[in-house]
Scaffold this motif. Structure first.
Motif: not given
Length: 302
Positions: A32-36, A57-59, A66-70
Motif C-alpha cells: 500500500e506504500r505507493e498509494r499512501f 505510517r498509519y491509515v 481510508w479516512v486519514a493518513l498519519v
C-alpha cells in the motif's frame, strides 16, 4: 507543518458518532506504500510524502475505506524551546532525542465540516498504539510526540483535543532536510505526550531507565575542551610540526587533524574507528574551532 484537512467528500460515511466509534487504525502494508505516498503528494498541502529517519505510517479506516493518513518519523535535531521544556542539556539532547517521534504528516481525507472530531479521534488512536509499535520496530517505546502547525492554515485544535500540550509560539522554522533554518514567516511549535505524566518524569530524569536507552549504542564521548578554547589548542599544533603531505588533495589542515586526535584520546577514544565516531559527533561550532572543512554536499559532517 504536518496536519492538513482535505476539503473533499468521501461517499458512504455515516454521521459523526457512529464513524468515530467504528474508525480503526493500522500500519500500512508494503503493497500500500505507493498509494499512501500518492495520496499525500496530491492531497496534502506540502505535496511531499518524504519522511526521514525511523518512520511508521498509519491509515485510519471505516469499513475498509481510508479516512486519514498519519506518518510518524524521527524528530527535528534541535528545537530550543522543546529542549528547554524537557530540561535537557546539549549532551542529553543527543542521548535522548530518539525518544521523540515527530508527527511529520497528518492528512484527513474526510471533509472536516461534517466530522469535526475525526482528526482528534485518529490522533488519539495513533498515540495509544505508537509506543508499542515503535518498540516492536525500533527496540524501545517512544515517549514524546512533536509536531508543527502553520497558524496561517490551522490552529492545531485537533492536537490539543487529543490531550495535546502547546510549547510556545517561536520564530518560524523552515524544514530543509534534517536542518532547520530561521525564516521570516511564523510557525507554531506544538508538542504533546499523551501517556499521562509518567513519560515526562522518565525523559527528564538524570539517568534514563535501561529500557529507554537507544539500542544503537552509546554516543561517542563529549569533547573534553570547551568550544571557546579550541582555537588556542589548534594554534599550538599549527605552530608545531610541518605538514609532510603534498598540498593536492589535502582536505583538512594537519593542525586540525592533530587537534582532533588529541581531543578524542583525551575523551577516552581508543583506535581509529572510535576517533572517527568522535569526529562525526562534533557540532558545528567545534568543527569550526578546528578549522575543519565540511564534507561537500553534507554540511556538518567532516
Amino acid at each position: 507543518m504536518s496536519v492538513h484537512l482535505f476539503d473533499g467528500a468521501l461517499a458512504g460515511l455515516p454521521a459523526e458518532a457512529p464513524l468515530l466509534a467504528a474508525v480503526t487504525l493500522r500500519l500500512i502494508q508494503d503493497s500500500e506504500r505507493e498509494r499512501f505516498d500518492e495520496e499525500l503528494r496530491i492531497k496534502h498541502y506540502l505535496k511531499n510524502a518524504t519522511a526521514v529517519g525511523r518512520v511508521l505510517r498509519y491509515v485510519a479506516e471505516y469499513r475498509g475505506q481510508w479516512v486519514a493518513l498519519v506518518v510518524f518519523s524521527s524528530p527535528a535535531f534541535h528545537i530550543k524551546l522543546r529542549d528547554q521544556w524537557l530540561h535537557w542539556s546539549p549532551r542529553q539532547v543527543k542521548e535522548r532525542r530518539h525518544l521523540i517521534a515527530q508527527n511529520s504528516r497528518f492528512l484527513v481525507l474526510a471533509a472536516p465540516g461534517r466530522w469535526p472530531n475525526l482528526a482528534s479521534r485518529v490522533l488519539k488512536l495513533a498515540c495509544e498504539r505508537l509506543p508499542q509499535d515503535w518498540q516492536e520496530h525500533f527496540g524501545y517505546p517512544v515517549q514524546v510526540v512533536e509536531t508543527f502547525v502553520d497558524p496561517q492554515r490551522f490552529r492545531g485544535t485537533c492536537y490539543q483535543a487529543a490531550a495535546g500540550r502547546r510549547w510556545a509560539r517561536p520564530r518560524g522554522l523552515n524544514g530543509v532536510g534534517r536542518t532547520f533554518i530561521p525564516t521570516p514567516s511564523i510557525r507554531r511549535s506544538c508538542g504533546y505526550g499523551p501517556w499521562a505524566s509518567g513519560p515526562w518524569n522518565k525523559v527528564r530524569a538524570p539517568e534514563l531507565p535501561p529500557a529507554l536507552v537507544d539500542p544503537q549504542g552509546p554516543l561517542p564521548p563529549a569533547c573534553p575542551v570547551a568550544t571557546a578554547r579550541l582555537g588556542s589548542l589548534w594554534e599550538c599544533f599549527y605552530r608545531g610540526p610541518t605538514d609532510p603531505r603534498k598540498p593536492r588533495g589535502v582536505r583538512h589542515k594537519l593542525a586540525g587533524f592533530l587537534t582532533l586526535v588529541a581531543l578524542a584520546v583525551a575523551a577516552g577514544c581508543k583506535g581509529p574507528h572510535a576517533i572517527a565516531e568522535f569526529a562525526r559527533s562534533l557540532n558545528h561550532a567545534s568543527a569550526a574551532g578546528l578549522r575543519c572543512r565540511p564534507r561537500p554536499g553534507k554540511p556538518g559532517q567532516l
